[in-house]
Design an enzyme around this catalytic site. Structure first.
Site, PDB file in Angstrom:
ATOM      1  N   GLY A  58       0.843  -1.195   0.000  1.00  7.94           N
ATOM      2  CA  GLY A  58       0.000   0.000   0.000  1.00  7.94           C
ATOM      3  C   GLY A  58       0.876   1.241   0.000  1.00  7.94           C
ATOM      4  O   GLY A  58       2.062   1.164   0.304  1.00  7.94           O
ATOM      5  N   CYS A  85       5.257  -6.120   1.672  1.00 12.06           N
ATOM      6  CA  CYS A  85       5.607  -4.707   1.659  1.00 12.06           C
ATOM      7  C   CYS A  85       4.902  -3.950   2.789  1.00 12.06           C
ATOM      8  O   CYS A  85       5.207  -4.173   3.954  1.00 12.06           O
ATOM      9  CB  CYS A  85       5.306  -4.138   0.273  1.00 12.06           C
ATOM     10  SG  CYS A  85       6.247  -2.663  -0.071  1.00 12.06           S
ATOM     11  N   TYR A  86       3.931  -3.105   2.490  1.00 11.56           N
ATOM     12  CA  TYR A  86       3.217  -2.406   3.573  1.00 11.56           C
ATOM     13  C   TYR A  86       2.646  -3.424   4.565  1.00 11.56           C
ATOM     14  O   TYR A  86       2.663  -3.199   5.782  1.00 11.56           O
ATOM     15  CB  TYR A  86       2.078  -1.541   3.003  1.00 11.56           C
ATOM     16  CG  TYR A  86       1.292  -0.785   4.064  1.00 11.56           C
ATOM     17  CD1 TYR A  86       1.742   0.437   4.547  1.00 11.56           C
ATOM     18  CD2 TYR A  86       0.117  -1.312   4.605  1.00 11.56           C
ATOM     19  CE1 TYR A  86       1.033   1.125   5.535  1.00 11.56           C
ATOM     20  CE2 TYR A  86      -0.595  -0.638   5.588  1.00 11.56           C
ATOM     21  CZ  TYR A  86      -0.132   0.583   6.047  1.00 11.56           C
ATOM     22  OH  TYR A  86      -0.826   1.250   7.015  1.00 11.56           O
ATOM     23  N   HIS A 172       7.835  -7.832  -3.849  1.00 12.83           N
ATOM     24  CA  HIS A 172       6.517  -8.202  -4.381  1.00 12.83           C
ATOM     25  C   HIS A 172       6.579  -9.547  -5.118  1.00 12.83           C
ATOM     26  O   HIS A 172       6.911  -9.590  -6.300  1.00 12.83           O
ATOM     27  CB  HIS A 172       6.012  -7.107  -5.325  1.00 12.83           C
ATOM     28  CG  HIS A 172       5.613  -5.870  -4.592  1.00 12.83           C
ATOM     29  ND1 HIS A 172       4.362  -5.695  -4.050  1.00 12.83           N
ATOM     30  CD2 HIS A 172       6.320  -4.767  -4.261  1.00 12.83           C
ATOM     31  CE1 HIS A 172       4.300  -4.536  -3.435  1.00 12.83           C
ATOM     32  NE2 HIS A 172       5.488  -3.947  -3.542  1.00 12.83           N
ATOM     33  N   GLU A 174       4.222 -11.217  -6.204  1.00 12.06           N
ATOM     34  CA  GLU A 174       3.096 -11.377  -7.142  1.00 12.06           C
ATOM     35  C   GLU A 174       3.398 -10.853  -8.543  1.00 12.06           C
ATOM     36  O   GLU A 174       2.686 -11.179  -9.483  1.00 12.06           O
ATOM     37  CB  GLU A 174       1.840 -10.674  -6.585  1.00 12.06           C
ATOM     38  CG  GLU A 174       1.898  -9.144  -6.516  1.00 12.06           C
ATOM     39  CD  GLU A 174       2.568  -8.593  -5.259  1.00 12.06           C
ATOM     40  OE1 GLU A 174       3.359  -9.328  -4.626  1.00 12.06           O
ATOM     41  OE2 GLU A 174       2.331  -7.425  -4.914  1.00 12.06           O
ATOM     42  N   ASP A 230     -17.112 -11.875 -22.121  1.00 11.08           N
ATOM     43  CA  ASP A 230     -17.806 -12.114 -20.859  1.00 11.08           C
ATOM     44  C   ASP A 230     -19.241 -12.611 -21.072  1.00 11.08           C
ATOM     45  O   ASP A 230     -19.653 -13.594 -20.459  1.00 11.08           O
ATOM     46  CB  ASP A 230     -17.813 -10.844 -19.991  1.00 11.08           C
ATOM     47  CG  ASP A 230     -16.404 -10.344 -19.707  1.00 11.08           C
ATOM     48  OD1 ASP A 230     -15.457 -11.132 -19.889  1.00 11.08           O
ATOM     49  OD2 ASP A 230     -16.252  -9.173 -19.318  1.00 11.08           O
ATOM     50  N   LYS A 371     -10.483 -11.997 -15.684  1.00  8.34           N
ATOM     51  CA  LYS A 371     -10.626 -12.147 -17.144  1.00  8.34           C
ATOM     52  C   LYS A 371      -9.917 -13.403 -17.674  1.00  8.34           C
ATOM     53  O   LYS A 371     -10.467 -14.127 -18.503  1.00  8.34           O
ATOM     54  CB  LYS A 371     -10.037 -10.906 -17.827  1.00  8.34           C
ATOM     55  CG  LYS A 371     -10.370 -10.782 -19.292  1.00  8.34           C
ATOM     56  CD  LYS A 371     -11.733 -10.190 -19.450  1.00  8.34           C
ATOM     57  CE  LYS A 371     -12.114  -9.900 -20.865  1.00  8.34           C
ATOM     58  NZ  LYS A 371     -13.391  -9.165 -20.900  1.00  8.34           N
TER      59      LYS A 371
END
Ligand code: XMP
Length: 516
Positions: A58, A85-86, A172, A174, A230, A371
């Site tokens: 964040g 992180c945060y 990070h 991710e 979608d 998605k």
């Protein structure tokens, strides 16, 4: 309670641009993950009985006034917690460690060295390349924690209290720039939280089919099929569940790409054997749009008329109780930041704002999916690649790519140029991969050219191709010169009324992806 979602990971959102990515990575590993506002209620965050928690990064500093806090129930749950992180700084701060503003901020690649024996780095090489993006750093970890990894700039690149199963990483895992990041997350999921791999496409389809049948019972369901990914996948999934009880309405508003309307009708009526009402409303839309040149006025005209046409068709049908929508998880997160109140219809969806008297109940079978997951489910349901891997296409369609006056002749010009661009990109394998969105734009501008011995004075096509992960920011695609040359030559030779082709080299921001 939904079994498939039980025992996954709850991601607490502290405002990082990567929060959604954390949940996506976890799901790619076969574990259900959902994003929650950091201050959500315990009942909401625990609703699928998660096996562990991840605290996102964040933008704030833990010492700042109003900095988002860690709710005590997360720590008291006895479940593993990973702070990123945060999230790591917050964990440190709350548990009595010291966080400080690093003398050197760290943004970008770094190498970390981890100590042996930590389950977080199990089976990974001793040195790892990771992506750092932080100002603050850990000065002293809380009691009970030890350093699990260090980097040149931080002695506490990762920390952990193995007995309480609390972990923190300064980098990070991710993002793609942390090549082994996914393995670190996998260790957290499988070694530390004991998750099982149950979030698979086949399991999702089975589960959805059962739940759609239960919700719908013997009632009828209506779907607005746009041809986009979608609504197509939502349609195929619901059709698998309830077959003939589903009716789809497809409105051809004339602003679609070359052959698009025919393709949609063929695939859904013939291949998927879906009961499909195709409405040719091209003249109606062109009449309504005549003289409309302002972009927002085009959008409003199309949106309103779409509702009118769709409602008129819906009223002809008897006893429809449910309206199906292709709302997906990012729509839900973006419209309500993951809160319990997230039940909003996509505002740019053409069926948003149907008259109240139609009184449909909504079913949104994709509202938990990202998605990329929607595309995988679409493939699993047997939809053709051309539909499943279709690039996003705006609801108002070519109306906002045909700048200025809209008429059939100009739309046909644009369609022809766009199809040439798309086919050349497809041949170079740059349509499904390499560009996130690519299309032609017709400008209401004439320029002088020379064709054979004659001077020409015709309109201009602009090619637009971008790369992006989230469509919020985008970069123009560095397409090969040879490809651009071929597309330009073909458009000028094959499309009457075009004598010049330009390539848009504006990123977003400051530009937008569309031209209107
Ligand atoms: P911009 O042009 O704002 O576009 O950078 C971001 C993404 O949104 C799509 N877009 C729309 N989609 N109705 C839609 O359904 C619209 O009115 C609309 N305007 C833009 C655009 O194609 C891109 O993917």
């Amino acid at each position: 309670m939904n079994k498939l979602k039980q025992g996954g990971i709850a991601v607490l959102d502290y405002g990082s641009q990567y929060t959604q990515l954390i949940a996506r990575r976890i799901r790619e590993l076969g574990v259900y993950s959902e994003v929650y506002a950091y201050d959500g209620s315990a009942a909401h965050i625990n609703r699928h009985d998660p096996a562990g928690f991840i605290l996102s990064g964040g933008p704030k500093s833990v010492y700042q006034a109003g900095a988002p806090r860690l709710q005590r129930f997360l720590l008291d749950s006895g479940k593993p917690v990973l702070g990123i992180c945060y999230g790591m700084q917050l964990l440190t701060h709350v548990l009595g460690g010291v966080v400080d503003s690093a003398s050197q901020k760290q943004y970008g690649p770094a190498t970390i060295t981890h100590t042996e024996g930590s389950p977080l780095f199990d089976n990974l090489p001793g040195e790892l390349d990771v992506w750092m993006s932080h100002g603050d750093r850990i000065e002293a970890p809380p009691a009970g924690f030890v350093a699990l990894a260090e980097s040149e700039n931080s002695p506490y690149a990762a920390i952990g209290d193995v007995s309480r199963q609390y972990y923190g990483v300064q980098f990070h895992p991710e993002v793609n720039h942390s090549p082994q990041g996914k393995d670190i997350l996998a260790n957290f999921l499988f070694e530390i939280c004991g998750c099982g791999e149950q979030w698979t496409p086949a399991a999702f389809i089975d589960d959805s089919v059962a739940s759609i049948r239960e919700t719908v019972g013997g009632e009828q369901v209506l779907l607005a099929l746009s041809g986009g990914v979608d609504s197509a996948v939502a349609g195929a999934l619901i059709h698998r569940a309830i077959g003939e009880q589903l009716t789809a309405i497809f409105v051809d508003h004339g602003m679609l790409r070359l052959d698009e309307a025919d393709d949609v009708i063929r695939v859904f009526r013939e291949k998927q054997e879906m009961s499909l009402i195709a409405v040719n409303a091209v003249e109606l839309f062109l009449d309504a749009l005549s003289g409309v040149t302002e972009p927002e006025a085009k959008r409003k005209t199309i949106g309103k008329l779409f509702i009118d046409v769709f409602s008129a068709e819906a009223r002809k049908l008897q006893d429809i109780r449910f309206l199906a929508q292709g709302t997906i998880y990012p729509d839900v997160i973006e419209s309500a930041a993951g809160s319990e109140a997230a039940k909003t219809i996509k505002s740019h969806h053409n069926v948003g704002g149907l008259p109240a008297d139609l009184n449909f109940k909504l079913i949104e079978p994709l509202r938990d999916l990202f998605k990329d997951e929607v595309r995988i489910i679409g493939e699993e349901l047997g939809l053709p690649e051309a539909i499943v891997w279709r690039q996003p296409f705006p609801g108002p369609g070519l109306a906002i790519r045909c700048l200025g006056e809209l008429n059939w002749e100009r739309l046909e010009k644009l369609r022809a140029a766009d199809a040439i661009f798309a086919s050349e990109l497809a041949s170079a394998d740059l349509l499904r991969r390499g560009t996130a969105q690519s299309f032609a734009v017709l400008l209401p501008v004439k320029s002088v050219g020379v064709m054979g011995d004659n001077r020409s004075y015709e309109e201009v096509i602009v090619l637009r191709a971008v790369t992006t992960d989230d469509f919020m920011t985008a970069d123009w695609a560095r397409l090969p010169y040879d490809l651009l040359a071929r597309v330009s030559a073909r458009i000028v030779n094959e499309v009457a009324g075009i004598n010049r082709v330009a390539y848009d080299i504006t990123s977003k921001p400051p530009g937008t992806i569309e031209w209107e």
